[in-house]
Motif scaffolding. Sequence first.
Motif, PDB file in Angstrom:
ATOM      1  N   SER A 189       1.779  -7.601  17.171  1.00 10.69           N
ATOM      2  CA  SER A 189       1.970  -6.939  18.474  1.00 10.69           C
ATOM      3  C   SER A 189       0.900  -5.889  18.698  1.00 10.69           C
ATOM      4  CB  SER A 189       3.352  -6.272  18.501  1.00 10.69           C
ATOM      5  OG  SER A 189       3.479  -5.551  19.696  1.00 10.69           O
ATOM      6  N   GLU A 190       0.312  -5.902  19.909  1.00 10.67           N
ATOM      7  CA  GLU A 190      -0.737  -4.943  20.271  1.00 10.67           C
ATOM      8  C   GLU A 190      -0.150  -3.793  21.109  1.00 10.67           C
ATOM      9  OE1 GLU A 190      -3.675  -7.110  22.300  1.00 10.67           O
ATOM     10  OE2 GLU A 190      -4.259  -8.323  20.557  1.00 10.67           O
ATOM     11  N   SER A 191       1.164  -3.681  21.058  1.00 13.18           N
ATOM     12  CA  SER A 191       1.788  -2.642  21.886  1.00 13.18           C
ATOM     13  C   SER A 191       1.659  -1.270  21.251  1.00 13.18           C
ATOM     14  CB  SER A 191       3.279  -2.958  22.107  1.00 13.18           C
ATOM     15  OG  SER A 191       3.920  -3.049  20.828  1.00 13.18           O
ATOM     16  N   GLN A 192       1.359  -1.240  19.968  1.00 11.93           N
ATOM     17  CA  GLN A 192       1.280   0.076  19.321  1.00 11.93           C
ATOM     18  C   GLN A 192      -0.025   0.720  19.714  1.00 11.93           C
ATOM     19  OE1 GLN A 192       1.745  -0.771  15.226  1.00 11.93           O
ATOM     20  NE2 GLN A 192       3.903  -1.274  15.375  1.00 11.93           N
ATOM     21  N   SER A 193      -0.032   1.965  19.788  1.00 10.04           N
ATOM     22  CA  SER A 193      -1.218   2.695  20.265  1.00 10.04           C
ATOM     23  C   SER A 193      -2.290   2.718  19.185  1.00 10.04           C
ATOM     24  CB  SER A 193      -0.821   4.100  20.698  1.00 10.04           C
ATOM     25  OG  SER A 193      -0.204   4.762  19.618  1.00 10.04           O
ATOM     26  N   SER A 194      -2.324   3.633  18.369  1.00 10.90           N
ATOM     27  CA  SER A 194      -3.352   3.719  17.306  1.00 10.90           C
ATOM     28  C   SER A 194      -2.631   3.904  15.995  1.00 10.90           C
ATOM     29  CB  SER A 194      -4.278   4.910  17.571  1.00 10.90           C
ATOM     30  OG  SER A 194      -5.187   5.024  16.512  1.00 10.90           O
ATOM     31  N   GLN A 195      -2.854   2.964  15.115  1.00  7.37           N
ATOM     32  CA  GLN A 195      -2.142   3.059  13.838  1.00  7.37           C
ATOM     33  C   GLN A 195      -3.015   2.458  12.744  1.00  7.37           C
ATOM     34  OE1 GLN A 195       1.398   0.810  14.011  1.00  7.37           O
ATOM     35  NE2 GLN A 195       0.462  -0.964  15.012  1.00  7.37           N
ATOM     36  N   VAL A 196      -2.717   2.837  11.536  1.00  9.16           N
ATOM     37  CA  VAL A 196      -3.414   2.355  10.350  1.00  9.16           C
ATOM     38  C   VAL A 196      -2.399   1.744   9.442  1.00  9.16           C
ATOM     39  CG1 VAL A 196      -4.823   2.974   8.379  1.00  9.16           C
ATOM     40  CG2 VAL A 196      -5.175   4.133  10.537  1.00  9.16           C
ATOM     41  N   LYS A 197      -2.682   0.471   9.004  1.00 12.36           N
ATOM     42  CA  LYS A 197      -1.761  -0.230   8.133  1.00 12.36           C
ATOM     43  C   LYS A 197      -2.334  -0.277   6.726  1.00 12.36           C
ATOM     44  CE  LYS A 197       0.211  -3.208  11.682  1.00 12.36           C
ATOM     45  NZ  LYS A 197       0.499  -4.587  12.077  1.00 12.36           N
ATOM     46  N   SER A 198      -1.478  -0.117   5.764  1.00  9.96           N
ATOM     47  CA  SER A 198      -1.866  -0.209   4.354  1.00  9.96           C
ATOM     48  C   SER A 198      -0.875  -1.095   3.644  1.00  9.96           C
ATOM     49  CB  SER A 198      -1.888   1.182   3.705  1.00  9.96           C
ATOM     50  OG  SER A 198      -2.140   1.065   2.319  1.00  9.96           O
ATOM     51  N   SER A 199      -1.364  -2.220   3.085  1.00 12.62           N
ATOM     52  CA  SER A 199      -0.483  -3.131   2.345  1.00 12.62           C
ATOM     53  C   SER A 199      -0.853  -3.073   0.875  1.00 12.62           C
ATOM     54  CB  SER A 199      -0.642  -4.555   2.881  1.00 12.62           C
ATOM     55  OG  SER A 199      -1.960  -5.021   2.667  1.00 12.62           O
ATOM     56  N   SER A 200       0.135  -3.261   0.080  1.00  8.60           N
ATOM     57  CA  SER A 200      -0.088  -3.168  -1.368  1.00  8.60           C
ATOM     58  C   SER A 200       0.677  -4.277  -2.054  1.00  8.60           C
ATOM     59  CB  SER A 200       0.374  -1.801  -1.900  1.00  8.60           C
ATOM     60  OG  SER A 200       0.208  -1.749  -3.297  1.00  8.60           O
ATOM     61  N   SER A 201       0.032  -4.901  -3.013  1.00  8.30           N
ATOM     62  CA  SER A 201       0.649  -5.957  -3.826  1.00  8.30           C
ATOM     63  C   SER A 201       0.438  -5.606  -5.283  1.00  8.30           C
ATOM     64  CB  SER A 201       0.018  -7.320  -3.513  1.00  8.30           C
ATOM     65  OG  SER A 201       0.513  -8.295  -4.398  1.00  8.30           O
ATOM     66  N   VAL A 202       1.533  -5.583  -6.020  1.00  9.60           N
ATOM     67  CA  VAL A 202       1.469  -5.191  -7.430  1.00  9.60           C
ATOM     68  C   VAL A 202       2.190  -6.247  -8.248  1.00  9.60           C
ATOM     69  CG1 VAL A 202       1.974  -3.405  -9.128  1.00  9.60           C
ATOM     70  CG2 VAL A 202       1.436  -2.772  -6.776  1.00  9.60           C
ATOM     71  N   SER A 203       1.570  -6.648  -9.348  1.00  8.82           N
ATOM     72  CA  SER A 203       2.233  -7.587 -10.255  1.00  8.82           C
ATOM     73  C   SER A 203       3.457  -6.929 -10.854  1.00  8.82           C
ATOM     74  CB  SER A 203       1.260  -7.997 -11.390  1.00  8.82           C
ATOM     75  OG  SER A 203       1.932  -8.786 -12.326  1.00  8.82           O
ATOM     76  N   GLN A 204       4.497  -7.751 -11.047  1.00  7.37           N
ATOM     77  CA  GLN A 204       5.751  -7.198 -11.565  1.00  7.37           C
ATOM     78  C   GLN A 204       5.576  -6.587 -12.940  1.00  7.37           C
ATOM     79  OE1 GLN A 204       8.658 -10.300 -11.437  1.00  7.37           O
ATOM     80  NE2 GLN A 204       8.712 -10.384  -9.185  1.00  7.37           N
ATOM     81  N   SER A 205       4.653  -7.158 -13.746  1.00  9.22           N
ATOM     82  CA  SER A 205       4.473  -6.634 -15.109  1.00  9.22           C
ATOM     83  C   SER A 205       3.426  -5.552 -15.163  1.00  9.22           C
ATOM     84  CB  SER A 205       4.082  -7.773 -16.052  1.00  9.22           C
ATOM     85  OG  SER A 205       2.872  -8.371 -15.609  1.00  9.22           O
ATOM     86  N   SER A 206       2.730  -5.242 -14.002  1.00  7.40           N
ATOM     87  CA  SER A 206       1.651  -4.267 -14.029  1.00  7.40           C
ATOM     88  C   SER A 206       2.209  -2.854 -13.926  1.00  7.40           C
ATOM     89  CB  SER A 206       0.685  -4.530 -12.881  1.00  7.40           C
ATOM     90  OG  SER A 206      -0.273  -3.505 -12.811  1.00  7.40           O
ATOM     91  N   THR A 207       1.537  -1.922 -14.590  1.00  7.65           N
ATOM     92  CA  THR A 207       1.898  -0.498 -14.517  1.00  7.65           C
ATOM     93  C   THR A 207       0.803   0.313 -13.863  1.00  7.65           C
ATOM     94  OG1 THR A 207       0.998  -0.139 -16.721  1.00  7.65           O
ATOM     95  CG2 THR A 207       3.332  -0.696 -16.568  1.00  7.65           C
ATOM     96  N   ILE A 208      -0.317  -0.327 -13.484  1.00  9.12           N
ATOM     97  CA  ILE A 208      -1.443   0.347 -12.839  1.00  9.12           C
ATOM     98  C   ILE A 208      -1.425  -0.030 -11.362  1.00  9.12           C
ATOM     99  CG2 ILE A 208      -3.936   0.669 -12.813  1.00  9.12           C
ATOM    100  CD1 ILE A 208      -2.605   1.709 -15.305  1.00  9.12           C
ATOM    101  N   ILE A 209      -1.496   0.973 -10.489  1.00  7.69           N
ATOM    102  CA  ILE A 209      -1.511   0.708  -9.052  1.00  7.69           C
ATOM    103  C   ILE A 209      -2.664   1.458  -8.418  1.00  7.69           C
ATOM    104  CG2 ILE A 209       0.994   0.405  -8.983  1.00  7.69           C
ATOM    105  CD1 ILE A 209       1.113   3.225  -7.651  1.00  7.69           C
ATOM    106  N   VAL A 210      -3.076   0.954  -7.211  1.00 16.88           N
ATOM    107  CA  VAL A 210      -4.056   1.681  -6.403  1.00 16.88           C
ATOM    108  C   VAL A 210      -3.268   2.700  -5.587  1.00 16.88           C
ATOM    109  CG1 VAL A 210      -5.836   1.505  -4.649  1.00 16.88           C
ATOM    110  CG2 VAL A 210      -5.562  -0.334  -6.330  1.00 16.88           C
ATOM    111  N   ASP A 211      -3.367   3.926  -5.953  1.00 15.85           N
ATOM    112  CA  ASP A 211      -2.544   4.959  -5.348  1.00 15.85           C
ATOM    113  C   ASP A 211      -3.095   5.416  -3.989  1.00 15.85           C
ATOM    114  OD1 ASP A 211      -0.322   6.689  -5.403  1.00 15.85           O
ATOM    115  OD2 ASP A 211      -1.628   8.346  -5.961  1.00 15.85           O
TER     116      ASP A 211
END
Length: 598
Positions: free
Chosen positions: A471-493
Amino acid sequence: MMFVHTDTKSPTSPLRALSVLVFLLLLIHLCTGQSLIGSSQPIVATHGDNVTLPCRLDPAEDVTDLTVEWTRPDLDPRFVHVRRSGQELVSKKHPWFRERTSLFINELKHGNISLKLSRVKLSDQGTYRCFIPGKEKLSSVQLFVASDAVSSPVITLAGVDKTTGGVVLHCSSSRWHPEPEVLWLDGEGNLLSAGPTETVRGPDDLYTVSSRVTVEKRHSNSFTCRVQQNNINQTTEAEIHIQDDFFIFLSSSNVPIIIGWAVSLAVCIIVILSLVFLFLKRRQNKTITKRSRSEETEEGEKKKSSKRNKNKGPVVDDLETKRTTSQQNPLLSLDGVQRKEEPEEEVERLRKQLENKETEFKEKQTELHKLRTENQRLKTDLQNLENKLQRKQTDAEREEKRLKDQLESKTKKVKDRGAEIQQLQDQNRDLQRLNQDLENKNKQLERNQTAAEREEERLKSQTKQSAGRVSESQSSQVKSSSSVSQSSTIIVDEIDPEGKYIHLRNLSSEDQPLGGWSIYVEVDNRKPIIYTFDYLRLRAGQTVTIWASDSHTRNRSSTDLVWSGQKSWGPGNQTVVTVFSSSGQEVTTKTFTAKHGS
């Protein structure tokens, strides 16, 4: 501008893993799978014949345009046949093999690089190696050269062993190649203990072997001399049979003693008779000499007494006496005169002979003196010549030794230079092969990378089309998606919107080693930039920040890292950060997407 976090997984992660897997499979296929196959058994050829040394590439591949080398490591130069760029390099091959080697040109397209060797020589025996530099493949073939004119063994009676009374047999055979062995067998086929085999190698490189064995009486009295060469599977033998009576005759111990005594006695008798004959002959010569001297002495005394009588009486009385005697007995007077004249003539003749002998003796003495003087002079000259020759010989030996030392020194330098040149040539060939392999692998990698990029572009296009439906109805926004392996303990913070740093966090209760891990950063679907950890242990619950090299900030901690040589990647519409472990497994992914509405 507002940042929004989503939990959707990035669609580029499976594509990246697939690209890595395809690259590894292609690399494994290029590095393994083919081999050169020669001959596991030695090849045997007869002197003067033609022979083929087998070597082929399995699985088969066209090697027409590749470099093929046949070598013998024990020769210098070691090359037997070299084919490069479709041409034979005659200048590199050893002189022994010129105009005698060839490849099967029509078989090269099937991977057959067998070598045909014509007019085989005895010196061709050795180990040959076939090699394809572009494939880094090597195989060996062993060649044995057999003589074409081996002579049959000849057995002869060499004598008698006095200690055992046995018969000594001698066996010889010639014109062998390679060097054979000699065996002695009895009638039952049992090996006999023989002396060491004598081997002589002739100027034609052919061997002559001989052996001796002492045999005693046996059941069959048959003995066999066998000459064999196992490498070329060649055997020849001869047999001899000795009669029983011969051993019985030799076993009698009295016969040699009687023969020895008889021979000794005959020799003694001949020596004694010779001595007696010489003694008698010498005695007879002495007797004849004494008689001759006594007669000469008596004749001399008679002559002297006759002269004295003549001097004492007057001449008249002597004439009267003669006349009276002649008147009384004319025959007696005439005979007395003749007898008197004969000794005088004989004495005169002997005197003249003595004078002649004395003259000859003096002349001989003079000649002997001259000869002795000349001999002494010649001896002196000869000694001087010998001394001069000795000095010249000594000087020549010194000069020869000096020249030999110079020759050895220069030969050693030439060999060292030759070894250096050969080493440089080998290194150059290895470098050329490595460069060719590297070019081939780079081309294959570029083809794989091009295919992967095309696939990636296709997937990205699909991703953009899916993202366009948002949807393009939102004005100005920034999206951040994150995918982490279930066994991983290191994330991009956290990812800096301006592209100045990346923030990682360890969520576990244990320290995590990051050595060999990698961070892939993709901005607006451009080519990713990669950062690899050399060594880092991220403590439990702690964070680490990787800064761009041009980000000048004073708030860096002691655990922060600087991305050397990488400037800030700047803001973008979409930034994807993916972390891979040292084994290439994807650990975590985070995507920041900035969108501006109307």
